[in-house]
Scaffold this active site. Sequence first.
Site, short mmCIF file in Angstrom:
data_model
loop_
_atom_site.label_atom_id
_atom_site.label_comp_id
_atom_site.label_asym_id
_atom_site.label_seq_id
_atom_site.Cartn_x
_atom_site.Cartn_y
_atom_site.Cartn_z
N ASP A 31 0.88 -1.17 0.00
CA ASP A 31 0.00 0.00 0.00
C ASP A 31 0.91 1.22 0.00
O ASP A 31 1.78 1.36 0.87
CB ASP A 31 -0.86 -0.03 1.27
N GLU A 81 29.38 7.50 3.96
CA GLU A 81 29.24 6.07 4.24
C GLU A 81 29.53 5.29 2.98
O GLU A 81 29.95 4.15 3.04
CB GLU A 81 27.82 5.77 4.74
N CYS A 113 26.02 7.36 9.28
CA CYS A 113 25.39 8.65 8.98
C CYS A 113 25.87 9.78 9.89
O CYS A 113 25.50 10.94 9.69
CB CYS A 113 23.87 8.52 9.07
N THR A 154 13.73 3.43 1.54
CA THR A 154 14.34 4.59 2.20
C THR A 154 15.62 5.03 1.48
O THR A 154 16.41 5.79 2.03
CB THR A 154 14.66 4.29 3.69
N SER A 203 17.70 -0.82 14.31
CA SER A 203 18.25 0.51 14.04
C SER A 203 17.30 1.60 14.55
O SER A 203 17.75 2.63 15.05
CB SER A 203 18.55 0.68 12.55
N HIS A 235 18.51 13.57 12.21
CA HIS A 235 18.90 12.72 11.09
C HIS A 235 17.65 11.99 10.60
O HIS A 235 16.90 11.44 11.40
CB HIS A 235 19.96 11.71 11.55
N LYS A 244 9.31 10.06 15.41
CA LYS A 244 9.54 9.09 16.51
C LYS A 244 10.56 9.66 17.49
O LYS A 244 10.40 9.55 18.71
CB LYS A 244 10.08 7.77 15.94
N ASN A 278 16.83 8.98 2.04
CA ASN A 278 17.98 9.02 2.94
C ASN A 278 19.22 9.47 2.17
O ASN A 278 19.43 9.08 1.02
CB ASN A 278 18.22 7.64 3.56
N SER A 310 24.49 4.74 12.62
CA SER A 310 24.37 3.36 13.11
C SER A 310 25.71 2.81 13.53
O SER A 310 26.76 3.21 13.02
CB SER A 310 23.78 2.47 12.01
N1 COA Z 1 -0.72 3.23 5.82
C1 COA Z 1 -0.07 3.95 6.76
N2 COA Z 1 0.99 3.47 7.48
C2 COA Z 1 1.40 2.22 7.21
C3 COA Z 1 0.76 1.41 6.25
C4 COA Z 1 -0.34 1.95 5.54
N3 COA Z 1 -0.99 1.25 4.61
N4 COA Z 1 1.39 0.20 6.22
C5 COA Z 1 2.40 0.26 7.13
N5 COA Z 1 2.38 1.47 7.74
C6 COA Z 1 3.32 1.97 8.75
C7 COA Z 1 3.66 0.98 9.84
O1 COA Z 1 2.67 0.94 10.84
C8 COA Z 1 4.99 1.53 10.33
O2 COA Z 1 4.75 2.64 11.16
P1 COA Z 1 5.31 2.68 12.68
O3 COA Z 1 6.78 2.44 12.58
O4 COA Z 1 4.99 4.05 13.13
O5 COA Z 1 4.61 1.59 13.40
C9 COA Z 1 5.62 2.08 9.06
O6 COA Z 1 4.56 2.21 8.11
C10 COA Z 1 6.70 1.17 8.46
O7 COA Z 1 6.15 -0.11 8.38
P2 COA Z 1 7.03 -1.39 8.71
O8 COA Z 1 6.17 -2.58 8.56
O9 COA Z 1 7.73 -1.21 10.01
O10 COA Z 1 8.09 -1.28 7.50
P3 COA Z 1 9.32 -2.18 7.17
O11 COA Z 1 9.21 -3.53 7.74
O12 COA Z 1 9.51 -2.04 5.70
O13 COA Z 1 10.55 -1.48 7.94
C11 COA Z 1 12.25 0.12 8.20
C12 COA Z 1 10.76 -0.10 8.00
C13 COA Z 1 12.51 1.59 8.50
C14 COA Z 1 12.77 -0.69 9.38
C15 COA Z 1 12.99 -0.28 6.89
O14 COA Z 1 12.60 0.60 5.87
C16 COA Z 1 14.48 -0.28 7.01
O15 COA Z 1 15.10 -1.26 7.40
N6 COA Z 1 15.14 0.85 6.60
C17 COA Z 1 16.60 0.98 6.59
C18 COA Z 1 17.18 1.25 7.96
C19 COA Z 1 16.71 2.55 8.55
O16 COA Z 1 16.33 3.47 7.85
N7 COA Z 1 16.77 2.65 9.88
C20 COA Z 1 16.37 3.85 10.59
C21 COA Z 1 17.22 4.20 11.75
S1 COA Z 1 18.88 4.57 11.28
#
Ligand code: COA
Length: 392
Positions: A31, A81, A113, A154, A203, A235, A244, A278, A310
């Site tokens: 979605d 990085e 980062c 991302t 992370s 960041h 968050k 990112n 990280s």
């Molecule tokens: N409508 C609105 N929100 C939605 C949705 C929809 N249809 N479907 C999912 N979401 C929300 C989830 O609830 C979640 O929100 P929350 O974190 O506030 O609970 C968000 O979208 C992401 O969903 P999630 O299932 O957690 O995504 P993912 O498994 O793809 O993982 C990351 C997200 C960030 C962990 C992933 O993109 C990643 O590994 N990124 C690289 C590392 C990174 O950026 N780390 C950040 C810290 S350095």
Amino acid sequence: MTVPIGIHDIALATGHYAMDLAELARHNGADVNKYYIGLGQTSQTVPAPDEDIVTLAAAAAKQIVARHGVEGIRTILFATESGIDQSKSAAVYVQDLIGLPAASRAVELKQACYGGTSALQLAVGIVARDPEQRVLVIASDIAKYDLDSGGESTQGGAAVAMLVAANPNLAVVDETVGLYTANVQDFWRPNYRSTPLVDGKLSVSAYLEAVEQAWKDYEGRGGRGVSEFAGFCYHQPFTKMAHKAHTRLLELKGIEATAARLHADLSPTTIYNRAIGNSYTASLFVGFTSLLDHSDDLDGRSVALFSYGSGCVAELFSVTMVPGYRAHLRTADNRAAIARREPISYEKYRALRDFTLPEDGSELVVSARSRSPFRLTAISGHSRIYAAAHAQ
Ligand code: COA
């Protein structure tokens, strides 16, 4: 009397293409609101084959040099990085491309980062010792994850160049900082990999823990209170991460993190990152640029910045905006750099991802694709060959 030191100028560059995340959703069946709302990302910069961290960095740094010249620049600090060489620093290529003085030190810094913030603080130290000197700080990264991985949504890329000087036009870097380092395996990239290994959920939680610990260190060292800041930059691996993080900080201080409060505190700092994705070391400074370009007058006000890399290293620091800073912004150029990216389909993105530079020593001429003022033109003799656009 100590001389104020800080950011005299800041300039942004990003890559040639942009993929809307609706294209990624079309490919993987997600979605699209997971990306637009859940991660707070609308699109991601995708570099052309003739762009890399050096061409992005040179495109950002060129703007600084065009306005201020090269006099007094004796240090070039390049944080990344996504380095292109295990030994030679990317700063040396930039020194050559934009004609920086040969009487200079040019080095690369790394800590995921966080590297850009370390470069900024080291630059402040160099200028404190000799206020006649100016330091060119560059943060440049292309964020690339495995295909069909969680991180793919991302991705992005950008470079930010900053001139650090005494009596700056834009922002004084304040002395008090909060620091935090912990050995966490949340994101790392062994030398043999072109994409990182990442535990995404870890992370996010490691980042939030770092917000709390860095803030506590900052507070313990006599830093400002939350209510004393006119802006907050975090960041942004994805812009929802700033929400968050700010929620964590507000709750730590017993302040309710309402949607209205989060919007008011964060919306100006997320506009560019939402479109670019990112950009690792550059991300915090893209967010800072976005804040400056979309805020009411911050004259004399302080802005909190939180840097996270990280692994992990984090720093909470602040800047105080110099009265009259708005006359020195590059708002139109920054917006144009993002707006002029060429939109691409998922299929085009995949074709660009499938293009890889040779790793076996074979020669390659890279055809001109981007509008960047600097291009990667060839791989020859195991070396990347660059040229300014006017020289081609
Ligand atoms: N409508 C609105 N929100 C939605 C949705 C929809 N249809 N479907 C999912 N979401 C929300 C989830 O609830 C979640 O929100 P929350 O974190 O506030 O609970 C968000 O979208 C992401 O969903 P999630 O299932 O957690 O995504 P993912 O498994 O793809 O993982 C990351 C997200 C960030 C962990 C992933 O993109 C990643 O590994 N990124 C690289 C590392 C990174 O950026 N780390 C950040 C810290 S350095």
